[in-house]
Motif scaffolding. Structure first.
Motif, PDB file in Angstrom:
ATOM      1  N   ILE A   1      37.339 -31.550  46.368  1.00 25.13           N
ATOM      2  CA  ILE A   1      38.735 -31.962  46.124  1.00 25.13           C
ATOM      3  C   ILE A   1      38.847 -32.888  47.426  1.00 25.13           C
ATOM      4  CG2 ILE A   1      39.366 -29.692  45.287  1.00 25.13           C
ATOM      5  CD1 ILE A   1      40.538 -28.839  48.285  1.00 25.13           C
ATOM      6  N   MET A   2      37.992 -33.272  48.210  1.00 21.41           N
ATOM      7  CA  MET A   2      38.007 -34.191  49.402  1.00 21.41           C
ATOM      8  C   MET A   2      38.257 -35.622  48.872  1.00 21.41           C
ATOM      9  SD  MET A   2      34.400 -34.341  51.058  1.00 21.41           S
ATOM     10  CE  MET A   2      32.915 -35.186  50.012  1.00 21.41           C
ATOM     11  N   SER A   3      38.821 -36.653  49.516  1.00 23.43           N
ATOM     12  CA  SER A   3      38.805 -37.899  49.371  1.00 23.43           C
ATOM     13  C   SER A   3      37.487 -38.617  50.274  1.00 23.43           C
ATOM     14  CB  SER A   3      40.049 -38.718  49.880  1.00 23.43           C
ATOM     15  OG  SER A   3      41.018 -38.356  49.078  1.00 23.43           O
ATOM     16  N   LYS A   4      36.629 -39.205  49.508  1.00 22.60           N
ATOM     17  CA  LYS A   4      35.524 -39.759  50.549  1.00 22.60           C
ATOM     18  C   LYS A   4      35.027 -41.062  49.437  1.00 22.60           C
ATOM     19  CE  LYS A   4      31.137 -38.939  52.045  1.00 22.60           C
ATOM     20  NZ  LYS A   4      30.172 -37.670  52.278  1.00 22.60           N
ATOM     21  N   PRO A   5      34.886 -42.067  49.986  1.00 25.24           N
ATOM     22  CA  PRO A   5      35.332 -42.450  51.555  1.00 25.24           C
ATOM     23  C   PRO A   5      36.923 -42.685  51.567  1.00 25.24           C
ATOM     24  CG  PRO A   5      34.812 -44.429  50.440  1.00 25.24           C
ATOM     25  CD  PRO A   5      34.310 -43.367  49.450  1.00 25.24           C
ATOM     26  N   CYS A   6      37.360 -42.334  52.708  1.00 17.53           N
ATOM     27  CA  CYS A   6      38.929 -42.211  53.006  1.00 17.53           C
ATOM     28  C   CYS A   6      39.461 -43.583  53.626  1.00 17.53           C
ATOM     29  CB  CYS A   6      39.247 -40.982  53.688  1.00 17.53           C
ATOM     30  SG  CYS A   6      38.440 -40.849  55.203  1.00 17.53           S
ATOM     31  N   VAL A   7      40.448 -43.577  53.569  1.00 17.61           N
ATOM     32  CA  VAL A   7      41.342 -44.726  54.356  1.00 17.61           C
ATOM     33  C   VAL A   7      41.161 -44.414  55.756  1.00 17.61           C
ATOM     34  CG1 VAL A   7      43.379 -45.783  54.894  1.00 17.61           C
ATOM     35  CG2 VAL A   7      43.160 -45.486  52.676  1.00 17.61           C
ATOM     36  N   VAL A   8      40.540 -45.507  56.577  1.00 19.78           N
ATOM     37  CA  VAL A   8      40.586 -45.188  58.141  1.00 19.78           C
ATOM     38  C   VAL A   8      41.259 -46.238  58.739  1.00 19.78           C
ATOM     39  CG1 VAL A   8      38.212 -44.384  57.692  1.00 19.78           C
ATOM     40  CG2 VAL A   8      38.425 -46.730  58.017  1.00 19.78           C
ATOM     41  N   LEU A   9      41.501 -45.884  59.912  1.00 19.63           N
ATOM     42  CA  LEU A   9      42.446 -46.662  60.688  1.00 19.63           C
ATOM     43  C   LEU A   9      41.788 -47.099  61.915  1.00 19.63           C
ATOM     44  CD1 LEU A   9      45.753 -44.556  60.929  1.00 19.63           C
ATOM     45  CD2 LEU A   9      45.118 -46.561  59.468  1.00 19.63           C
ATOM     46  N   ASN A  10      42.127 -48.545  62.478  1.00 22.75           N
ATOM     47  CA  ASN A  10      41.195 -49.046  63.628  1.00 22.75           C
ATOM     48  C   ASN A  10      42.153 -48.613  64.730  1.00 22.75           C
ATOM     49  OD1 ASN A  10      40.860 -51.014  65.747  1.00 22.75           O
ATOM     50  ND2 ASN A  10      39.430 -51.791  64.250  1.00 22.75           N
ATOM     51  N   PRO A  11      41.646 -48.246  65.902  1.00 19.69           N
ATOM     52  CA  PRO A  11      42.275 -47.910  67.225  1.00 19.69           C
ATOM     53  C   PRO A  11      43.050 -48.950  67.596  1.00 19.69           C
ATOM     54  CG  PRO A  11      40.151 -48.065  67.593  1.00 19.69           C
ATOM     55  CD  PRO A  11      40.049 -48.096  66.237  1.00 19.69           C
ATOM     56  N   SER A  12      43.079 -50.322  67.703  1.00 15.33           N
ATOM     57  CA  SER A  12      43.852 -51.310  67.794  1.00 15.33           C
ATOM     58  C   SER A  12      44.876 -51.788  67.146  1.00 15.33           C
ATOM     59  CB  SER A  12      42.942 -52.498  68.481  1.00 15.33           C
ATOM     60  OG  SER A  12      42.098 -52.855  67.118  1.00 15.33           O
ATOM     61  N   LEU A  13      44.833 -51.017  66.044  1.00 13.05           N
ATOM     62  CA  LEU A  13      46.022 -51.543  65.011  1.00 13.05           C
ATOM     63  C   LEU A  13      47.462 -51.004  65.586  1.00 13.05           C
ATOM     64  CD1 LEU A  13      46.181 -52.380  62.068  1.00 13.05           C
ATOM     65  CD2 LEU A  13      46.448 -50.138  61.232  1.00 13.05           C
ATOM     66  N   ARG A  14      48.312 -52.032  65.223  1.00 12.28           N
ATOM     67  CA  ARG A  14      49.620 -51.692  65.613  1.00 12.28           C
ATOM     68  C   ARG A  14      50.191 -50.480  64.768  1.00 12.28           C
ATOM     69  NH1 ARG A  14      52.858 -55.395  68.523  1.00 12.28           N
ATOM     70  NH2 ARG A  14      52.064 -57.495  68.703  1.00 12.28           N
TER      71      ARG A  14
ATOM     72  N   GLN B   1      51.874 -46.663  51.971  1.00 11.48           N
ATOM     73  CA  GLN B   1      51.599 -47.196  50.996  1.00 11.48           C
ATOM     74  C   GLN B   1      50.547 -46.422  49.991  1.00 11.48           C
ATOM     75  OE1 GLN B   1      50.802 -51.168  52.195  1.00 11.48           O
ATOM     76  NE2 GLN B   1      52.559 -51.899  51.978  1.00 11.48           N
ATOM     77  N   SER B   2      49.506 -45.945  50.792  1.00 14.10           N
ATOM     78  CA  SER B   2      48.448 -45.034  50.087  1.00 14.10           C
ATOM     79  C   SER B   2      49.030 -43.594  50.031  1.00 14.10           C
ATOM     80  CB  SER B   2      47.240 -44.994  51.080  1.00 14.10           C
ATOM     81  OG  SER B   2      46.917 -46.502  51.555  1.00 14.10           O
ATOM     82  N   ASN B   3      50.234 -43.374  50.376  1.00 15.98           N
ATOM     83  CA  ASN B   3      50.668 -41.942  49.792  1.00 15.98           C
ATOM     84  C   ASN B   3      49.855 -41.102  50.565  1.00 15.98           C
ATOM     85  OD1 ASN B   3      52.663 -40.144  48.767  1.00 15.98           O
ATOM     86  ND2 ASN B   3      51.299 -39.695  46.981  1.00 15.98           N
ATOM     87  N   LEU B   4      49.490 -41.212  51.860  1.00 20.02           N
ATOM     88  CA  LEU B   4      48.903 -40.480  52.646  1.00 20.02           C
ATOM     89  C   LEU B   4      49.630 -39.738  54.044  1.00 20.02           C
ATOM     90  CD1 LEU B   4      45.619 -42.531  53.073  1.00 20.02           C
ATOM     91  CD2 LEU B   4      45.991 -40.377  51.500  1.00 20.02           C
ATOM     92  N   HIS B   5      49.226 -38.541  54.292  1.00 18.46           N
ATOM     93  CA  HIS B   5      50.013 -37.941  55.385  1.00 18.46           C
ATOM     94  C   HIS B   5      49.087 -38.291  56.818  1.00 18.46           C
ATOM     95  CE1 HIS B   5      50.685 -34.860  58.439  1.00 18.46           C
ATOM     96  NE2 HIS B   5      51.910 -34.981  58.143  1.00 18.46           N
ATOM     97  N   SER B   6      47.609 -38.354  56.622  1.00 16.58           N
ATOM     98  CA  SER B   6      46.938 -38.701  57.678  1.00 16.58           C
ATOM     99  C   SER B   6      45.819 -39.572  57.402  1.00 16.58           C
ATOM    100  CB  SER B   6      46.361 -37.283  58.292  1.00 16.58           C
ATOM    101  OG  SER B   6      47.554 -36.153  58.558  1.00 16.58           O
ATOM    102  N   ALA B   7      45.120 -39.861  58.577  1.00 18.71           N
ATOM    103  CA  ALA B   7      43.806 -40.877  58.343  1.00 18.71           C
ATOM    104  C   ALA B   7      43.196 -40.686  59.609  1.00 18.71           C
ATOM    105  CB  ALA B   7      44.379 -42.166  57.879  1.00 18.71           C
ATOM    106  N   PRO B   8      41.989 -40.713  59.506  1.00 20.94           N
ATOM    107  CA  PRO B   8      41.026 -40.686  60.779  1.00 20.94           C
ATOM    108  C   PRO B   8      40.859 -42.240  61.442  1.00 20.94           C
ATOM    109  CG  PRO B   8      39.770 -40.543  58.822  1.00 20.94           C
ATOM    110  CD  PRO B   8      40.964 -40.433  58.363  1.00 20.94           C
ATOM    111  N   VAL B   9      40.799 -42.200  62.804  1.00 23.63           N
ATOM    112  CA  VAL B   9      40.658 -43.196  63.478  1.00 23.63           C
ATOM    113  C   VAL B   9      39.357 -43.307  63.752  1.00 23.63           C
ATOM    114  CG1 VAL B   9      41.414 -44.378  65.488  1.00 23.63           C
ATOM    115  CG2 VAL B   9      42.916 -42.796  64.461  1.00 23.63           C
TER     116      VAL B   9
END
Length: 207
Positions: free
Chosen positions: A73-86, A96-104
């Motif tokens: 049931i997991m999402s992989k690969p998943c949407v990830v965030l860059n730590p320097s992103l605003r 926009q991705s309808n997500l509650h959380s994303a790994p950095v």
């Protein structure tokens, strides 16, 4: 404010082979809405399993969570965030991705960011980016006029100064989803058409 300023660094992870029942228990114990699924090796991608995955794919169909594995049931690969992103861009990407959380992630797992973190730890309510951009545009416009007065309207320094203003205007217009009839440099060069022609000629000659 950047993602790294408000992300949670204490990330709760789980193996893809773990049962959904274990994932649900871990979420309750840690008080989180998502778990990052560990990689099998350095070349593997991270995954994520969220509370919505458990509710929507397991509980909603009456399936036995002890018989379902996280990898199902997991999402992989998943949407990830860059730590320097605003933070504003992170908020846009999550919604926009309808997500509650994303790994950095930056080479390795650094943290996790949720929409709750953005609301509770961010400063966008007190200091909206829109107002900051307006102030920056005004300040840079005044600075550009001084540079052009000092160096000349056909100088490279003048063109670069107005380019910075144009970039911020474009960013503000993008946030508002509107079109710009004119950017600041175009309005400026209406008063100095010979300088604009010179710049266009130089650009054409340089290929």
């Amino acid at each position: 404010m950047k993602v790294s300023d408000i992300m949670t660094t204490d990330v709760v992870t789980i193996r893809s082979s773990a049962t959904v029942a274990k994932a649900a228990t871990l979420m309750r114990q840690k008080g989180v809405h998502a778990l990052v699924v560990e990689r099998t090796d350095e070349l593997d991608a991270y995954g994520i399993v969220a509370i919505g995955d458990i509710v929507g794919q397991v509980i909603a169909f009456g399936r036995d969570p002890n018989q379902i594995r996280v990898y199902e049931i997991m999402s992989k690969p998943c949407v990830v965030l860059n730590p320097s992103l605003r933070v504003e861009y992170a908020a846009r990407l999550l919604t926009q991705s309808n997500l509650h959380s994303a790994p950095v992630i930056q080479s390795e797992l650094l943290g996790i960011l949720s929409v709750s973190d953005i609301l509770e730890r961010g400063s966008s309510i007190e200091n909206p980016r829109e107002l900051l951009l307006v102030g920056e545009i005004e300040a840079l416009s005044e600075a550009a006029e001084l540079v052009c007065e000092d160096k000349g309207p056909n100088s490279t320094a003048c063109a670069q100064a107005w380019a910075r203003v144009d970039a911020l205007q474009a960013e503000l217009a993008h946030q508002h989803s509107v079109s710009l009839d004119h950017v600041a440099s175009e309005l400026f060069y209406e008063d100095y058409p010979e300088a604009f022609v010179d710049r266009e000629y130089d650009a054409w000659c340089s290929g």
